[in-house]
Design a protein around this motif. Structure first.
Motif, PDB file in Angstrom:
ATOM      1  N   THR C  20      16.119 -14.714  84.673  1.00  0.00           N
ATOM      2  CA  THR C  20      17.159 -14.760  85.710  1.00  0.00           C
ATOM      3  C   THR C  20      16.520 -15.266  86.989  1.00  0.00           C
ATOM      4  N   HIS C  21      16.977 -16.395  87.475  1.00  0.00           N
ATOM      5  CA  HIS C  21      16.376 -16.978  88.671  1.00  0.00           C
ATOM      6  C   HIS C  21      16.957 -16.333  89.925  1.00  0.00           C
ATOM      7  N   ALA C  22      16.114 -16.263  90.943  1.00  0.00           N
ATOM      8  CA  ALA C  22      16.491 -15.534  92.157  1.00  0.00           C
ATOM      9  C   ALA C  22      17.319 -16.373  93.118  1.00  0.00           C
ATOM     10  N   VAL C  23      17.896 -15.658  94.069  1.00  0.00           N
ATOM     11  CA  VAL C  23      18.600 -16.182  95.243  1.00  0.00           C
ATOM     12  C   VAL C  23      19.858 -16.982  94.878  1.00  0.00           C
ATOM     13  N   PRO C  24      20.933 -16.243  94.602  1.00  0.00           N
ATOM     14  CA  PRO C  24      22.226 -16.906  94.431  1.00  0.00           C
ATOM     15  C   PRO C  24      22.604 -17.644  95.703  1.00  0.00           C
ATOM     16  N   ARG C  25      23.436 -18.659  95.545  1.00  0.00           N
ATOM     17  CA  ARG C  25      23.700 -19.517  96.695  1.00  0.00           C
ATOM     18  C   ARG C  25      25.184 -19.894  96.793  1.00  0.00           C
ATOM     19  N   THR C  26      25.774 -19.581  97.920  1.00  0.00           N
ATOM     20  CA  THR C  26      27.153 -19.972  98.176  1.00  0.00           C
ATOM     21  C   THR C  26      27.155 -21.356  98.812  1.00  0.00           C
ATOM     22  N   LYS C  28      29.374 -24.494 100.475  1.00  0.00           N
ATOM     23  CA  LYS C  28      30.661 -24.820 101.097  1.00  0.00           C
ATOM     24  C   LYS C  28      30.657 -26.268 101.564  1.00  0.00           C
ATOM     25  N   THR C 103      29.679 -19.586  94.430  1.00  0.00           N
ATOM     26  CA  THR C 103      28.297 -19.104  94.487  1.00  0.00           C
ATOM     27  C   THR C 103      27.620 -19.386  93.148  1.00  0.00           C
ATOM     28  N   THR C 105      24.543 -19.051  90.445  1.00  0.00           N
ATOM     29  CA  THR C 105      23.373 -18.340  89.935  1.00  0.00           C
ATOM     30  C   THR C 105      22.858 -19.115  88.726  1.00  0.00           C
ATOM     31  N   GLN C 133      30.577 -17.706  90.506  1.00  0.00           N
ATOM     32  CA  GLN C 133      30.759 -16.271  90.732  1.00  0.00           C
ATOM     33  C   GLN C 133      31.712 -15.636  89.735  1.00  0.00           C
ATOM     34  N   GLN C 224      16.975 -25.308  98.097  1.00  0.00           N
ATOM     35  CA  GLN C 224      16.065 -24.163  98.045  1.00  0.00           C
ATOM     36  C   GLN C 224      14.947 -24.386  97.021  1.00  0.00           C
TER      37      GLN C 224
END
Lengths: 341, 341, 341
Positions: C20-26, C28, C103, C105, C133, C224
């Protein structure tokens, strides 16, 4: 009559005056996208609405330093235009998160003045407050700068404010609703909780970033910071553009993710020094020292006090034998952040 | 069959033809954030929703030049691809503000053609109109360019449009609801109202910005302007990338805040010349001359006609003894803006 | 205990493990504005809400490569940190469009390992999946990299996944509602429909872009992606920053508008090679070859399989006599896009 702003001189500051800074600014998600393009920012609370909701917030706030930079930028025409040096920060507190759509305004109260013995400049202390469109305080901090005198008038009665060496734990404001009891360490990127850090521990953040002119200018403009030295290559005799100190703060903070991924929210600025100037071409690295730890009343939320040091060379001593900062040290910042216990 | 667009040549323009330009574009707050990172833009009406509301608008519109650049960019594949020179602008009017979420489309009508005496190129005049998704006109302006001929065919009957030397005050369109009677000069950043400016007055905007390649390319791409010379360092013999003239317009306009902070909304473009090419490394400065002043029917709203000059050196004469622009002059723009009376 | 992530070595990957990779990202609209400033992206479906609505979509999605880059960036700390080389891609499919506000993931399943004969490194295959999400799959692709071994331990049993040489037409996922029967070729920018392209046809995209350090770093940070080599000029002996291969993909894809303006949506990545490294100062050009064409069940929607080649010099042979890529070739990508029939 000249129409342009020549800036204030030392004589123009009187104790108790409150300066209303110009140009309110509405901040939305575009500023966040730019922040994340300009800095390697990865703290999950500021990256994902769902992660922020898992921490009890309505959605993801803007990175805390966006508040700081925007407020700082507004003060430049009134405080820094004739400043010789940015001397220090104290008693900085983030009171309310900055949400997309908020409009920032700023005021500064003059709380200290002291003429230098050379009679040509003096030190001015201001307490700056940034507010949102509801009149709520977003941030408050003290900054002092050395400012040129316009003329040869008499020195004012010196007033030196009594400033706290650090914001106390009781004075930290925890954002409403913040709850780290269901914090997802996997998605946050690191397993380390407050208990895993020891006071005195040093964390080398490993990565380095070589700065380009275009990047620091984009960032500094975004905060509507107009100080000439950052943009005009003809301003200094050496043809260099001085990088806004706040750019180094944000860069170092973002680099600190690697080792401090769970130091999520910045809640206090205890002090800080821009130890040496930074220029394009410098490769910036960072390390942190754990200065203190504390519990807070919020569920699962602890506080960690960190020294964040940015350097432009490999890790080395912070100060030389003369007690002065090593020439490679760019930043020495002291702040409180919130971390799961 | 070739699939790529080779651009139009002089022979491809016929009087009365209306060209529909490709790629409609939805503009939101991300473009605004980028605009404010690329230029030191600080006019309060374009920075704060609350300030705009205090001026009678529903919220803050996009900077007027975003409309201009986006529309201009759409015309490039159809008008400028084989252009030798961008010769002038006239009769430019901003009719409707650009709101976040609007989608821009553009058309151009050919209103003039005149072959040059060398038989190898000609001048084409087009009236370009940008519209929003409701079909409302956002902007309309005339531009003329020198375009290469494809072959040796006969010259067309010359048609030279009769263009106004300036948009008249009666033709200025004031945005619906605009009201400067409760204008906040403190938050706007300067106290000067229309009455404080004298016709003939010169305002030196003081600050300079040294331009980087990355910045002008980011800006020019944002407007989907695809002209090779701005992006490809191998395109010119000297290895330089020519900076989009509109980049200099936006930079100079933003610098003009310092002395013209209350010249809020651009409503007309009377004329303009890109006097000399601009390249990365140039440090751009700007000064303005007040050309005219007028009242408008909107409450508290006056109009100021300004010459905006961008230079790459220190202030000096606009033209040499030969009547030609001084080599340091980059831009000579003539526009109307709205200002509190 | 060290707090920073040293990355995984070859021994740390075991078949079947799901990372599971880190830092979900929203994401826009700010990210979209930046994408359009960083690349000359003009495909109309990704530029205009109204154009997208005319194609049966609710509004304009993010450019498909934003999904790819964001997911790829999340995998870097877990997959690429000790990677010696990025060897290839296969079986890439875009399943759900990325809408503003989503978002992202990402997870990766280890599906192959094979130690190299030198005993010092090995190849790892992962199947990476990006989700929104709602848990819906946005994208799925296989990537393999060469990774250093930590020690001298024994080689694992080699597992080499059986990968398709290309995604079949039946496996292409057409976004729900997509309908090209009322497609506006004028607003899209070119008249060419699927029937106008012949298998084997080569399209030279003509334009070139000279890359700046600031641009590729802004882009890579936006995803990122933290790989040192892209940001730290002290990392390589030659003082150069290696440009993220994905930057070249996006640049080449954007350049391909000129000749392939109607190859709107990317739906599959069949394979790809970063043939040679790219550095700031390189002027990137692109050409495409039509590899295949197909119909789809969606109204008016065809599929075109394209080889997209990016070069840093003028067009030339793809490979030398030795079968290796010509030194000027940067990228050789094989993908499917959707185009009006």
């Amino acid at each position: 009559m000249t129409k342009t702003n020549a800036g204030r001189f030392f004589e123009d500051y009187s104790i108790g005056e409150v300066i209303t800074h110009a140009v309110p600014r509405t901040i939305k998600m575009g500023e966040r996208a730019l922040y994340h393009a300009l800095y390697p920012a990865r703290h999950a609370l500021y990256s994902s609405d769902q992660f922020a909701q898992g921490c009890g917030l309505p959605f993801s706030p803007l990175d805390d330093l966006v508040t700081f930079h925007t407020v700082f930028g507004k003060t430049v025409p009134d405080v820094s235009l004739n400043a010789v040096a940015n001397l220090g920060y104290a008693e900085g507190r983030w009171i309310t998160p900055l949400w997309p759509g908020d409009t920032i305004t700023a005021t500064s109260e003059v709380i200290g003045v002291k003429e230098n013995s050379n009679g040509k400049s003096g030190v001015v202390w201001v307490r700056t407050t940034g507010r949102n469109q509801h009149g709520e305080t977003l941030i408050s901090y003290v900054r002092w700068v050395m400012v040129r005198k316009r003329g040869d008038g008499p020195a004012p009665v010196p007033v030196i404010p009594d400033l706290a060496s650090a914001v106390t734990v009781d004075d930290l404001v925890i954002p409403k609703g913040l709850d780290f009891t269901r914090y997802d360490f996997t998605l946050a990127g690191e397993p380390h909780r407050l208990g895993d850090y020891a006071i005195g521990e040093i964390i080398d953040h490993v990565d380095g970033v070589t700065i380009e002119e275009a990047e620091h200018m984009l960032a500094t403009r975004l905060w509507q910071n107009t100080a000439k030295v950052h943009f005009d290559a003809t301003n200094r005799a050496d043809g260099k553009r001085l990088i806004y100190g706040g750019h180094v703060i944000s860069l170092a903070r973002a680099l600190s993710f690697n080792g401090l991924a769970n130091a999520q929210m910045i809640v206090a600025l205890n002090g800080g020094a821009h130890a040496n100037p930074c220029f394009a071409g410098d490769t910036v690295r960072a390390w942190s020292e754990v200065l203190d730890k504390a519990e807070t009343p919020a569920p699962g939320v602890g506080a960690i006090r960190l020294r964040l040091v940015a350097t432009k060379g490999r890790a080395g001593p912070l100060r030389g034998e003369d007690g002065k900062y090593h020439p490679d040290v760019l930043l020495d910042l002291d702040y409180w952040a919130l971390m799961p216990v």
